[in-house]
Design a protein around this motif. Sequence first.
Motif, mmCIF file in Angstrom:
data_model
loop_
_atom_site.group_PDB
_atom_site.id
_atom_site.type_symbol
_atom_site.label_atom_id
_atom_site.label_comp_id
_atom_site.label_asym_id
_atom_site.label_seq_id
_atom_site.Cartn_x
_atom_site.Cartn_y
_atom_site.Cartn_z
ATOM 1 N N LYS A 77 -23.595 36.301 -39.999
ATOM 2 C CA LYS A 77 -22.867 37.568 -40.009
ATOM 3 C C LYS A 77 -23.123 38.331 -41.308
ATOM 4 N N PHE A 78 -23.118 37.602 -42.427
ATOM 5 C CA PHE A 78 -23.373 38.260 -43.716
ATOM 6 C C PHE A 78 -24.789 38.820 -43.782
ATOM 7 N N VAL A 79 -25.768 38.087 -43.235
ATOM 8 C CA VAL A 79 -27.148 38.571 -43.221
ATOM 9 C C VAL A 79 -27.241 39.853 -42.419
ATOM 10 N N ILE A 80 -26.607 39.870 -41.247
ATOM 11 C CA ILE A 80 -26.659 41.050 -40.380
ATOM 12 C C ILE A 80 -26.032 42.250 -41.059
ATOM 13 N N LEU A 81 -24.865 42.048 -41.718
ATOM 14 C CA LEU A 81 -24.204 43.157 -42.407
ATOM 15 C C LEU A 81 -25.065 43.728 -43.520
ATOM 16 N N THR A 82 -25.721 42.834 -44.265
ATOM 17 C CA THR A 82 -26.579 43.299 -45.356
ATOM 18 C C THR A 82 -27.774 44.090 -44.831
ATOM 19 N N VAL A 83 -28.392 43.613 -43.754
ATOM 20 C CA VAL A 83 -29.540 44.321 -43.163
ATOM 21 C C VAL A 83 -29.105 45.677 -42.642
ATOM 22 N N LEU A 84 -27.922 45.740 -41.988
ATOM 23 C CA LEU A 84 -27.421 47.020 -41.496
ATOM 24 C C LEU A 84 -27.200 48.005 -42.630
ATOM 25 N N LEU A 85 -26.691 47.508 -43.773
ATOM 26 C CA LEU A 85 -26.509 48.365 -44.939
ATOM 27 C C LEU A 85 -27.833 48.963 -45.393
ATOM 28 N N ALA A 86 -28.868 48.125 -45.445
ATOM 29 C CA ALA A 86 -30.175 48.614 -45.884
ATOM 30 C C ALA A 86 -30.746 49.630 -44.898
ATOM 31 N N VAL A 87 -30.651 49.344 -43.590
ATOM 32 C CA VAL A 87 -31.218 50.232 -42.577
ATOM 33 C C VAL A 87 -30.513 51.575 -42.572
ATOM 34 N N SER A 88 -29.163 51.552 -42.643
ATOM 35 C CA SER A 88 -28.413 52.798 -42.619
ATOM 36 C C SER A 88 -28.722 53.653 -43.832
ATOM 37 N N SER A 89 -28.918 53.003 -44.971
ATOM 38 C CA SER A 89 -29.225 53.752 -46.192
ATOM 39 C C SER A 89 -30.608 54.371 -46.128
ATOM 40 N N ALA A 105 -34.428 23.900 -60.525
ATOM 41 C CA ALA A 105 -33.951 24.772 -59.456
ATOM 42 C C ALA A 105 -34.982 25.849 -59.153
ATOM 43 N N ASP A 106 -35.101 26.171 -57.842
ATOM 44 C CA ASP A 106 -35.885 27.309 -57.367
ATOM 45 C C ASP A 106 -34.915 28.339 -56.813
ATOM 46 N N SER A 107 -35.003 29.570 -57.333
ATOM 47 C CA SER A 107 -34.046 30.607 -56.983
ATOM 48 C C SER A 107 -34.756 31.788 -56.320
ATOM 49 N N TYR A 108 -34.240 32.209 -55.151
ATOM 50 C CA TYR A 108 -34.772 33.348 -54.398
ATOM 51 C C TYR A 108 -33.641 34.350 -54.183
ATOM 52 N N GLU A 109 -33.975 35.649 -54.239
ATOM 53 C CA GLU A 109 -32.920 36.653 -54.162
ATOM 54 C C GLU A 109 -33.456 37.963 -53.586
ATOM 55 N N LEU A 110 -32.660 38.623 -52.737
ATOM 56 C CA LEU A 110 -32.963 39.944 -52.183
ATOM 57 C C LEU A 110 -31.723 40.802 -52.327
ATOM 58 N N THR A 111 -31.853 41.975 -52.960
ATOM 59 C CA THR A 111 -30.704 42.826 -53.269
ATOM 60 C C THR A 111 -30.954 44.250 -52.803
ATOM 61 N N GLY A 112 -29.955 44.824 -52.143
ATOM 62 C CA GLY A 112 -29.968 46.238 -51.783
ATOM 63 C C GLY A 112 -28.931 46.987 -52.599
ATOM 64 N N ILE A 113 -29.319 48.136 -53.156
ATOM 65 C CA ILE A 113 -28.450 48.910 -54.041
ATOM 66 C C ILE A 113 -28.340 50.333 -53.508
ATOM 67 N N LEU A 114 -27.118 50.804 -53.321
ATOM 68 C CA LEU A 114 -26.860 52.162 -52.839
ATOM 69 C C LEU A 114 -25.972 52.876 -53.842
ATOM 70 N N VAL A 115 -26.412 54.036 -54.349
ATOM 71 C CA VAL A 115 -25.655 54.795 -55.332
ATOM 72 C C VAL A 115 -25.403 56.192 -54.788
ATOM 73 N N ARG A 116 -24.154 56.597 -54.740
ATOM 74 C CA ARG A 116 -23.744 57.933 -54.342
ATOM 75 C C ARG A 116 -22.919 58.562 -55.469
ATOM 76 N N ASN A 117 -22.520 59.823 -55.294
ATOM 77 C CA ASN A 117 -21.823 60.529 -56.358
ATOM 78 C C ASN A 117 -20.508 59.863 -56.746
ATOM 79 N N ASP A 118 -19.742 59.401 -55.749
ATOM 80 C CA ASP A 118 -18.432 58.850 -56.059
ATOM 81 C C ASP A 118 -18.304 57.372 -55.742
ATOM 82 N N TYR A 119 -19.370 56.730 -55.306
ATOM 83 C CA TYR A 119 -19.297 55.289 -55.072
ATOM 84 C C TYR A 119 -20.677 54.676 -55.202
#
Length: 791
Positions: free
Chosen positions: A6-18, A585-599
């Motif tokens: 569920k968390f993966v899907i929400l993150t992908v939706l955030l990226a696609v919508s942006s 340790a082996d560390s992997y990471e993918l981050t999406g960042i969205l910046v708007r005027n008020d959030y």
Amino acid sequence: MQRISKFVILTVLLAVSSLGMAQQKGITFTGTVVDASNSEPLPYTVVAIRNSETDELTTSVTTDIEGAFTVSSPISKVYVEIVLMGYEDVQILPSVQSGTQNLGTIQMTASSQNLNEVEIVAERSSVEFQMDKRVFNVGSDLSTSGMGAMDVLNNVPSVNVDIEGQVSLRGNSGVQIMINGKPSVLSDDPSNALGTITADMIERIEVITNPSAKYQAEGTSGILNIVLKKEEKKGMNGSVSLNTGYPNNHSVGASLNYRTENFNFFTQLGAGYRTRPNYNESISQNSSDSLTIQSSGEDYRNEEFYNITLGTDYYINDLNVITLSGNFAYEIESQPSETNFEIYDPKGNLNSAYSRIEETSALNPKYRYDLQYSKQFEDHEDHQLIFSTLGHFFGKDQSSEFFNSYEVGTANFSDQRTATNFYQTDYTFKLDYTDPLSELFTLETGAMYEINDVGNDYSVRNLKGSVWEIDSSLTNDFTYIQKVLAGYVTGAYETESWGVKVGVRVENTELTTVLENTGDNNYQNYSNLFPSLHTHYKWGNGFSLQAGYSKRIYRPRLWNLNPFFNIRNNYNVRTGNPELQPEFADSYELTGILVRNDYSINASLYYLYTTDVVEYVTRYENGVNLTMPINIGTRQKVGVEVNGKWTVTDWFDLTGDFNYGYFTRDADYQSQNFDYSSDQWDGKLTTKFALPAEFDLEITTRYNSSYETIQGRVSGFAFFNAGVRKKLWNGKLVMNLGVQDIFATRVRETTINQPNYYMYNFSQRGTFLTFGISYGFGKGEAMSYSGGGRH
């Protein structure tokens, strides 16, 4: 795994919508800000980008020591506003709609006016994203005013500090703590060493969950780099402050700075006294005979401290700078405590009841020096060579007395005395070279040599009649010498919209430990490669993606290796393990960042695979719980982290942080299987209000979930902090009132339930109240310095 999906899907939706919102290109501004009267550069000037249609703040930066700045906006319909207290503000409309515009030299005219925008930008903590790290710019957070660095760390997204002072990143231990980009002994015992750094001394904290090869490979879960303030405005500047609190938290401090054409002199002085109470309970039970031992008590850590910092920057010319600084601190500790024990037989009858009273005193001298030479080349401002050498010493001369007072039953333990002579000396030599070979490609290379020399001479004496006899089974002299030689190279290719950074680091580790009283020694010598890869892509509507990989190591520290016994509680004994091996340790990471005027919002998916995991394993022997760290199996963790900030109105904003992780453990030890799976999450919400009459209010709430350990479970808890501030005389005088853990709900409960025994531990710090007043003079506002020193 359904929760993870569920968390993966929400993150992908955030990226696609942006991505679907991308409509316009961004713009980048560069320039230099100077004083109109003498053309002197103006460092730490606020350069703000505002929406030309709504006047809302889009982003902001401050100028560097030479008055230069580079600032980017995700939208093009903007204007530039330049603000500095004591000067008239400047507004500039861009002549281009996208790309890069050099605004040249911008002159500012002195004025007696003060601007509200300065307060808004400078006093709110904010997070900015770079390709291989996140930067938490520390503002005047009200709940931590007058408190220590540990409290500031608890406000940083992704970071958690438990009640015992242990620092974790995204719920994972093995964090490397650095000061001003240099190795620090704070990783060994942060709850002790961070006490000398106060909240008001910190400029920013860099959270590096996936460090590039430029950084030390130490720390399986990442790096926290604490960058301290150093005022560099021309002329004489400074502040004085007075703080008080309950329980005892009293200090007085002064920070002074004098800047000339070629020199920058700075000093800090501080003195104070503070008390740290801790209430604890424990229950242990032998399942075979139902012998039950209960204990409860309260201990205090009282500290009287004095420190001084002196330093100077010598500007040989515009391209060469030498910095020399030193710090000396002296702490006087006392640790009175009383613990009450009750021992019950299988039928529930009270066999024994007694009190164990402890009187501990310690003297802790500390000193540190830092010498750095920085050379900037004429062809590019980022073309530079930096050589630095760092020396640090921490000592502890401690003595303790333990007296047992029996009310029921006969004496099972004699009165005892302990003496500790501890020292830690660290030397670090670093060379870093950065060369922008072109506008798009940058090369970094460097080397480091680090020496850690640590010793702990520990003795225990038992009272036999009227004679104190040495206990050879508990007495030892343990030494630990570690040497790390490292070299690295990284290459970065970066355009306005896309970039990639690849690097490799090699480290050779030589470790020797010696237990003097037995002659046992352990020698390890190993070399490792640590690759790293980072990339990012930016869209013009304020959305960007980042991805990264790095390999890390966590080397055992003195307290993990030293097999000494702590006799504070004879029924709960913790020892070290000289045979302990490092974690990888082996560390992997993918981050999406969205910046708007008020959030703004960012969401990260991460995966961490750790081998030879260090776990504290407890065994029950003859009524005593013995805890020792061991390497036991592997750990896989998949998680999602979401951080966000929403400026609801001009007087109200919200900042939130949420982290969820699901992990699996594969482990076998002494024919016992410890495989299990569990999850862990935490969340934080901070609300800030700008009230009438120039009052500010801040409320923070945080929740940490319960989670399973290799033998038991740690309970969850929630706690609340609050603070209020009042400014007078255009910020020259500042008053702060802060409350930590309002309802005293920040506790730690651990339960171990094994086939042959049961153990429960509870600890609680309680509520802390602080009040501070500070006055600033010169060109700056008051800096609420709390009496600590540079560390």
